[in-house]
Scaffold this motif. Structure first.
Motif, PDB file in Angstrom:
ATOM      1  N   TYR A  65       0.905  -1.186   0.021  1.00 38.26           N
ATOM      2  CA  TYR A  65       0.062   0.034   0.029  1.00 38.26           C
ATOM      3  C   TYR A  65       0.892   1.365  -0.051  1.00 38.26           C
ATOM      4  O   TYR A  65       1.942   1.279   0.513  1.00 38.26           O
ATOM      5  CB  TYR A  65      -0.945   0.106   1.147  1.00 38.26           C
ATOM      6  N   HIS A  66       0.325   2.483  -0.341  1.00 27.62           N
ATOM      7  CA  HIS A  66       0.907   3.618  -0.521  1.00 27.62           C
ATOM      8  C   HIS A  66      -0.024   4.442   0.463  1.00 27.62           C
ATOM      9  O   HIS A  66      -1.214   4.284   0.632  1.00 27.62           O
ATOM     10  CB  HIS A  66       0.734   4.243  -1.619  1.00 27.62           C
ATOM     11  N   ILE A  67       0.553   5.327   1.350  1.00 25.36           N
ATOM     12  CA  ILE A  67      -0.247   5.872   2.157  1.00 25.36           C
ATOM     13  C   ILE A  67       0.083   7.387   2.144  1.00 25.36           C
ATOM     14  O   ILE A  67       1.270   7.834   1.708  1.00 25.36           O
ATOM     15  CB  ILE A  67      -0.060   5.734   3.761  1.00 25.36           C
ATOM     16  N   ASP A  68      -0.832   8.275   2.023  1.00 24.70           N
ATOM     17  CA  ASP A  68      -0.770   9.713   2.148  1.00 24.70           C
ATOM     18  C   ASP A  68      -2.147  10.600   2.472  1.00 24.70           C
ATOM     19  O   ASP A  68      -3.122   9.779   2.549  1.00 24.70           O
ATOM     20  CB  ASP A  68      -0.281  10.202   0.712  1.00 24.70           C
ATOM     21  N   SER A  69      -2.129  11.809   3.050  1.00 23.72           N
ATOM     22  CA  SER A  69      -3.348  12.103   3.577  1.00 23.72           C
ATOM     23  C   SER A  69      -4.206  12.949   2.577  1.00 23.72           C
ATOM     24  O   SER A  69      -5.200  13.155   2.666  1.00 23.72           O
ATOM     25  CB  SER A  69      -2.815  13.315   4.457  1.00 23.72           C
ATOM     26  N   GLY A  70      -3.732  12.824   1.149  1.00 22.49           N
ATOM     27  CA  GLY A  70      -4.781  13.272   0.398  1.00 22.49           C
ATOM     28  C   GLY A  70      -4.409  14.915   0.082  1.00 22.49           C
ATOM     29  O   GLY A  70      -4.995  15.582  -0.713  1.00 22.49           O
TER      30      GLY A  70
END
Length: 170
Positions: free
Chosen positions: A70-75
């Motif tokens: 998965y990649h994660i970021d806050s948007g």
């Protein structure tokens, strides 16, 4: 064995890494360095450190974390220019920004990606230009749509997390 990979973008929050972006930018702003005066066009993905912990905990407790990447970021994908401006405001330093024409950044992109040019460059210059190319070409932007389909995480907004990052410094 069971594994999960969580690819992290730019992580921010209290107790940031010495020598990292959130340490260097305030020091450079206080020195009025050219690097913090330029209007950098590239965007970056960010995530607050506590949100990373929250997602890692969720992934470790569910079937969705088994053998997945998965990649994660806050948007939120601020430009480097916006990030520097926000940090300057938070630490109380006046930023004397230099607005750079788009033509300049196009020229930098051309030089960095000119075929064969990197073969004759000194290694340190090649690395420096590669890093600049990431900053001006959205090279630090992630797509976390796969993770967001699995979990509906409420991410910390920059307007809250960035001041908390520097709270211990004031």
């Amino acid at each position: 064995f069971v594994w999960v990979i969580l690819r992290l973008p730019t992580v921010y929050g209290p107790y940031y890494r010495p020598g990292g972006m959130f340490d260097v930018i305030p020091k450079s702003l206080r020195k009025n360095s050219l690097s913090t005066r330029l209007s950098w066009p590239g965007r970056l993905s960010v995530v607050y450190v506590q949100d990373v912990v929250k997602v890692l905990t969720l992934l470790s407790k569910t079937k969705f974390g088994i053998n997945e990447i998965y990649h994660i970021d806050s948007g939120e994908n601020p430009t480097f220019d916006e990030m520097i401006t926000d940090i300057a405001r938070i630490i109380g330093v006046k930023r004397r920004k230099i607005q750079v024409p788009k033509l300049f950044w196009s020229l930098v992109r051309f030089i960095v990606w000119f075929p064969g040019l990197s073969n004759i460059m000194p290694f340190k210059l090649k690395v420096a230009l590669w890093r600049i190319s990431l900053i001006i070409n959205d090279g630090f932007v992630f797509d976390s749509s796969k993770l967001n389909r699995v979990f509906h995480v409420k991410y910390t907004k920059l307007e809250k997390g960035l001041p908390a990052t520097y709270k211990r410094d004031s």
